[in-house]
Design an enzyme around this catalytic site. Sequence first.
Site, PDB file in Angstrom:
ATOM      1  N   SER A 275       0.962   7.722 -34.528  1.00 39.86           N
ATOM      2  CA  SER A 275       0.734   7.872 -35.971  1.00 39.86           C
ATOM      3  C   SER A 275      -0.071   6.712 -36.509  1.00 39.86           C
ATOM      4  CB  SER A 275       2.074   7.900 -36.715  1.00 39.86           C
ATOM      5  OG  SER A 275       2.802   9.033 -36.377  1.00 39.86           O
TER       6      SER A 275
ATOM      7  N   HIS B 184      -2.624  14.403 -33.232  1.00 33.73           N
ATOM      8  CA  HIS B 184      -1.504  13.994 -34.080  1.00 33.73           C
ATOM      9  C   HIS B 184      -0.826  15.202 -34.709  1.00 33.73           C
ATOM     10  CE1 HIS B 184       0.060  11.602 -37.740  1.00 33.73           C
ATOM     11  NE2 HIS B 184       0.847  11.383 -36.706  1.00 33.73           N
TER      12      HIS B 184
ATOM     13  N   GLU C 188      -4.007  16.744 -36.487  1.00 24.99           N
ATOM     14  CA  GLU C 188      -5.215  15.929 -36.616  1.00 24.99           C
ATOM     15  C   GLU C 188      -5.762  15.614 -35.224  1.00 24.99           C
ATOM     16  OE1 GLU C 188      -4.425  13.360 -40.673  1.00 24.99           O
ATOM     17  OE2 GLU C 188      -3.458  12.675 -38.840  1.00 24.99           O
TER      18      GLU C 188
ATOM     19  N   ASN D  52      -1.614  10.442 -43.242  1.00 24.66           N
ATOM     20  CA  ASN D  52      -0.794   9.264 -43.522  1.00 24.66           C
ATOM     21  C   ASN D  52      -1.503   8.288 -44.457  1.00 24.66           C
ATOM     22  OD1 ASN D  52       1.374  10.214 -42.160  1.00 24.66           O
ATOM     23  ND2 ASN D  52       0.943   9.126 -40.260  1.00 24.66           N
TER      24      ASN D  52
HETATM   25  N1  LIG Z   1       8.761  11.275 -35.628  1.00 25.44           N
HETATM   26  C1  LIG Z   1       7.720  11.614 -36.397  1.00 25.44           C
HETATM   27  O1  LIG Z   1       7.869  12.057 -37.554  1.00 25.44           O
HETATM   28  C2  LIG Z   1       6.321  11.497 -35.854  1.00 25.44           C
HETATM   29  C3  LIG Z   1       5.304  12.281 -36.419  1.00 25.44           C
HETATM   30  C4  LIG Z   1       4.014  12.215 -35.857  1.00 25.44           C
HETATM   31  C5  LIG Z   1       3.758  11.356 -34.798  1.00 25.44           C
HETATM   32  N2  LIG Z   1       4.775  10.587 -34.294  1.00 25.44           N
HETATM   33  C6  LIG Z   1       4.453   9.729 -33.143  1.00 25.44           C
HETATM   34  O2  LIG Z   1       4.911  10.396 -31.967  1.00 25.44           O
HETATM   35  C7  LIG Z   1       5.345   9.442 -30.990  1.00 25.44           C
HETATM   36  C8  LIG Z   1       6.786   9.730 -30.590  1.00 25.44           C
HETATM   37  O3  LIG Z   1       7.592   9.684 -31.730  1.00 25.44           O
HETATM   38  P1  LIG Z   1       9.068  10.310 -31.717  1.00 25.44           P
HETATM   39  O4  LIG Z   1       9.516  10.341 -33.130  1.00 25.44           O
HETATM   40  O5  LIG Z   1       9.095  11.552 -30.903  1.00 25.44           O
HETATM   41  O6  LIG Z   1       9.865   9.173 -30.935  1.00 25.44           O
HETATM   42  P2  LIG Z   1      11.290   9.307 -30.200  1.00 25.44           P
HETATM   43  O7  LIG Z   1      11.872   7.939 -30.224  1.00 25.44           O
HETATM   44  O8  LIG Z   1      12.071  10.440 -30.769  1.00 25.44           O
HETATM   45  O9  LIG Z   1      10.905   9.712 -28.702  1.00 25.44           O
HETATM   46  C9  LIG Z   1      10.192   8.845 -27.869  1.00 25.44           C
HETATM   47  C10 LIG Z   1      10.588   9.201 -26.431  1.00 25.44           C
HETATM   48  O10 LIG Z   1       9.735   8.453 -25.556  1.00 25.44           O
HETATM   49  C11 LIG Z   1      10.519   8.110 -24.405  1.00 25.44           C
HETATM   50  N3  LIG Z   1       9.833   7.016 -23.721  1.00 25.44           N
HETATM   51  C12 LIG Z   1       9.831   5.698 -24.024  1.00 25.44           C
HETATM   52  N4  LIG Z   1       9.061   5.025 -23.159  1.00 25.44           N
HETATM   53  C13 LIG Z   1       8.556   5.931 -22.279  1.00 25.44           C
HETATM   54  C14 LIG Z   1       7.677   5.847 -21.166  1.00 25.44           C
HETATM   55  N5  LIG Z   1       7.166   4.685 -20.768  1.00 25.44           N
HETATM   56  N6  LIG Z   1       7.374   6.993 -20.498  1.00 25.44           N
HETATM   57  C15 LIG Z   1       7.899   8.177 -20.881  1.00 25.44           C
HETATM   58  N7  LIG Z   1       8.738   8.319 -21.936  1.00 25.44           N
HETATM   59  C16 LIG Z   1       9.056   7.203 -22.631  1.00 25.44           C
HETATM   60  C17 LIG Z   1      11.880   7.764 -24.988  1.00 25.44           C
HETATM   61  O11 LIG Z   1      12.885   7.821 -23.981  1.00 25.44           O
HETATM   62  C18 LIG Z   1      12.029   8.822 -26.069  1.00 25.44           C
HETATM   63  O12 LIG Z   1      12.699   9.982 -25.585  1.00 25.44           O
HETATM   64  C19 LIG Z   1       5.113   8.063 -31.618  1.00 25.44           C
HETATM   65  O13 LIG Z   1       3.868   7.589 -31.233  1.00 25.44           O
HETATM   66  C20 LIG Z   1       5.117   8.372 -33.127  1.00 25.44           C
HETATM   67  O14 LIG Z   1       4.357   7.452 -33.890  1.00 25.44           O
HETATM   68  C21 LIG Z   1       6.045  10.652 -34.768  1.00 25.44           C
END
Ligand SMILES: NC(=O)c1ccc[n+]([C@@H]2O[C@H](COP(=O)([O-])OP(=O)(O)OC[C@H]3O[C@@H](n4cnc5c(N)ncnc54)[C@H](O)[C@@H]3O)[C@@H](O)[C@H]2O)c1
Length: 229
Positions: free
Chosen positions: A118, A139, A151, A189
């Site tokens: 993000s 995204h 995106e 964002n």
């Molecule tokens: N949550 C949101 O609203 C949202 C929206 C858009 C984008 N994002 C982006 O998406 C990405 C993930 O966000 P999320 O909310 O799903 O996070 P999350 O914490 O729910 O999930 C992240 C996952 O990644 C795993 N992980 C950590 N290190 C790892 C590695 N080296 N290899 C493989 N897996 C690994 C963790 O175990 C976890 O299950 C981030 O970059 C975030 O900025 C989040």
Amino acid sequence: MLEIIGILGGGAMGRGIAQVALQNNKSVIVYDVMPNAAEIITNHLTVTFDLLIGKAKITNDQKNEYLANLKIVDSMQKLADCDLIIEAIIEDLQLKKTVFEGLSKVLKSSAIVCSNTSSFSITAIASAYKDPSRCLGLHFFNPAPVMPLVEIISAYQTDPLLVEQLKAEMTNWKKTPVVAKDTPGFIVNRIARPFYSEALRIYEENLATKEDIDLAIKQIGGFKMEPLS
Ligand SMILES: NC(=O)c1ccc[n+]([C@@H]2O[C@H](COP(=O)([O-])OP(=O)(O)OC[C@H]3O[C@@H](n4cnc5c(N)ncnc54)[C@H](O)[C@@H]3O)[C@@H](O)[C@H]2O)c1
């Protein structure tokens, strides 16, 4: 054709993106470092598909087909056959770069490699991959299966043809893709930040009540969510 989709990270976003890909008849391989990843992710998707069956949105046969197309793996090497990678691990730039560096040793040269970040620069993340021209931002919004907008972010090094290919792919996934350059916040964002912060300023400056600010934005302005509630 992008048939095998690899997803790194099976958290909130990774699981949602996996669901979207499965429901578009893709083979999906998820790699996550958390203990019991296979059980947690499979259970989550099973419950989700059961809910969709309950709402008559999918059939039991479709659920079985989706789950048969899902593989949870315990090493990044097992992503080798993927055509499209979507990285959705925790928001940590160094870790994302380490993962992209690791993928360099694993993926075929034709793979398209995306980050769901993000906030980080796609150009910076892509610099860790063996061929940065194959990297983009992709995204999704939360929850990925519900939110139509995606995106597509073109990094400094991205091959422009891949932007078009990904746009077509996302349209096939019944998403609405928009293309943005690699700048902080991309489109949504960047707009969201002043949306929330201006609402807070109006409230802090005692210019309107919280209720009236929310009412004005949601009901009169037509936004789906109030900025303060
Ligand atoms: N949550 C949101 O609203 C949202 C929206 C858009 C984008 N994002 C982006 O998406 C990405 C993930 O966000 P999320 O909310 O799903 O996070 P999350 O914490 O729910 O999930 C992240 C996952 O990644 C795993 N992980 C950590 N290190 C790892 C590695 N080296 N290899 C493989 N897996 C690994 C963790 O175990 C976890 O299950 C981030 O970059 C975030 O900025 C989040």
